[in-house]
Structures are given as C-alpha cells and as structure tokens.
Design an enzyme around this catalytic site. Sequence first.
Site, PDB file in Angstrom:
ATOM      1  N   ASN A 147      -0.922  -9.683  -6.000  1.00  0.00           N
ATOM      2  CA  ASN A 147      -1.221  -8.528  -6.743  1.00  0.00           C
ATOM      3  C   ASN A 147      -1.897  -7.746  -5.663  1.00  0.00           C
ATOM      4  OD1 ASN A 147      -0.067  -9.670  -9.027  1.00  0.00           O
ATOM      5  ND2 ASN A 147      -1.829  -9.868  -9.951  1.00  0.00           N
ATOM      6  N   HIS A 152       0.412  -9.262  -0.519  1.00  0.00           N
ATOM      7  CA  HIS A 152       1.211  -7.942  -0.204  1.00  0.00           C
ATOM      8  C   HIS A 152       0.058  -6.633  -0.289  1.00  0.00           C
ATOM      9  CE1 HIS A 152       4.397 -10.329  -2.771  1.00  0.00           C
ATOM     10  NE2 HIS A 152       4.713 -10.276  -1.399  1.00  0.00           N
ATOM     11  N   CYS A 187      -4.215   2.505   9.465  1.00  0.00           N
ATOM     12  CA  CYS A 187      -3.642   3.308  10.535  1.00  0.00           C
ATOM     13  C   CYS A 187      -2.400   2.979  11.224  1.00  0.00           C
ATOM     14  CB  CYS A 187      -4.499   3.889  11.348  1.00  0.00           C
ATOM     15  SG  CYS A 187      -4.057   4.959  12.902  1.00  0.00           S
ATOM     16  N   ASN A 233       3.862 -18.612 -17.565  1.00  0.00           N
ATOM     17  CA  ASN A 233       4.683 -17.542 -17.431  1.00  0.00           C
ATOM     18  C   ASN A 233       4.759 -17.132 -18.836  1.00  0.00           C
ATOM     19  OD1 ASN A 233       5.161 -16.177 -15.023  1.00  0.00           O
ATOM     20  ND2 ASN A 233       6.585 -17.767 -14.528  1.00  0.00           N
TER      21      ASN A 233
HETATM   22 ZN   LIG Z   1      -6.278   4.998  13.997  1.00  0.00          ZN
END
Ligand SMILES: [Zn+2]
Length: 235
Positions: free
Chosen positions: A91, A108, A116, A198
Amino acid sequence: MDLKQGKIVIFSGAGISADSGLATFRDNDGLWSKYNVMEVCNYKNWRRNYKLVHEFYNLRRQELQTTKPNIAHEIVCKLTEEFEVINITQNVDDLLERAGCKDVIHLHGFLKELRCEECETIFEIGYEQYNFTPCPTCNATLLKPNIVFFFEHAPQYQKMYNIFDSVCENDIIIVIGTSGEVININSLVNKGYKILNNLESRDMIDESLFDSIYLESSTTALPKIYKEIKKIKSL
Ligand SMILES: [Zn+2]
C-alpha cells in the site's frame, strides 16, 4: 519448528485499508472510476499525461487525509511492539504509520512523497496539492509522485525477496488482503508457519500453502490472528 523463537513477516495489500474506505483501482466506483489507470499509473506515458497524473494523486492525497486507520492496522502495530516483526506493505497510504508502525517497507512507494526525476531527491508533500513548483534541490520541473507505476522498476522488490529468503522454520508469515496478482505470493511463502487473511479465496493464491486461513474482512480477522499469535508464542 520452534515458533516461539522466530520472527514474524507481515505482508499486507489493499484489503487491510479497504475497511478504512480507501478505494483501489480494482473497485469500480469512487475516485478510480473517473481515471484510466493506464493513463495515471503508467511509466511509459506519465510524462505525456503530467497534469492528469498530478491531478489524480492530488485527489488521492486529499482522500487519504480524511481516512483513518482501522483495527487491522492497529493490531499490526501491536504485533510490531510485542514481537520481532518485518512489516512489508504494497500500500502507498500512511495508515500503518498513523496506527503507530515504524519502519514500514513500502514496496510500491508512498503517497505523501514526490521524487525528482533529475536528481532523484525524494521529498515530503504530506497531504498537500502539488502545484507544479520546481524541485527544491535542483530546480528541475519534472517531479513524479513517489509511487511505483506499471512498467517501472520497483527498487524495494529485491529487499522483499531477501526477507522471504531469510524466513526459516521458526518464523511466521502473515499475508493480509492481497490478490496475489501483482506479486506472486505462492512463490514467496516456503518455510515457516503461514497465515492468510483475504475477504474471499483468490485464483492467484494457493491456499494449500497456508497453515491457517481467515476468509473474512481484515478488521474481523486481525483480532483473531492476534490471539492465534499470542497462543503460539506462549506455548
Ligand atoms: Zn531535483
């Protein structure tokens, strides 16, 4: 097998946050239905959809701010306080952290961060809207939500494989609320005592690999799993 001595590996997915009201892209209502996943979570075309991508994640941050952790997140936290736990989640929300968890491995990415693309600085945006301000480190203008998109390398996966490789007969694995479609659970759970929770059986998860199975919401299952762990650990 001496489960009293071993560590616990917790592996959670969208199911643990579902009862907090966070929608997922597999649900057909709410936030996700207005967006095409392949336009807003796709590494191949996110630059082309730059505005749309940030609009989508701005809304998700807004949604997260008004969402609260539930008892399942709280019990995971309780387990981390009482035992040696490695806490892995698929999550991108911060509900485990808000329940008190420290050192959560987010496979994730994390919704409250931007990255950046030029200098790779990761910085906090919290629940704020991103209004296309440049990178505070290098002034570049191409900033990406710090979320692993489809077709993008997931830097934490190697860590996850190493953790599951380190599991021995004395350890416990708890899998919570995951379909097994993004990450192949069957190949990860080899040794140790294995618990599955589940809402319902999933095609991609082989239940015969598990020692204990709870097919119900994680908010009702986790209190039972906690009791089971306490019993195992006090035998
Ligand atoms: Zn940067």
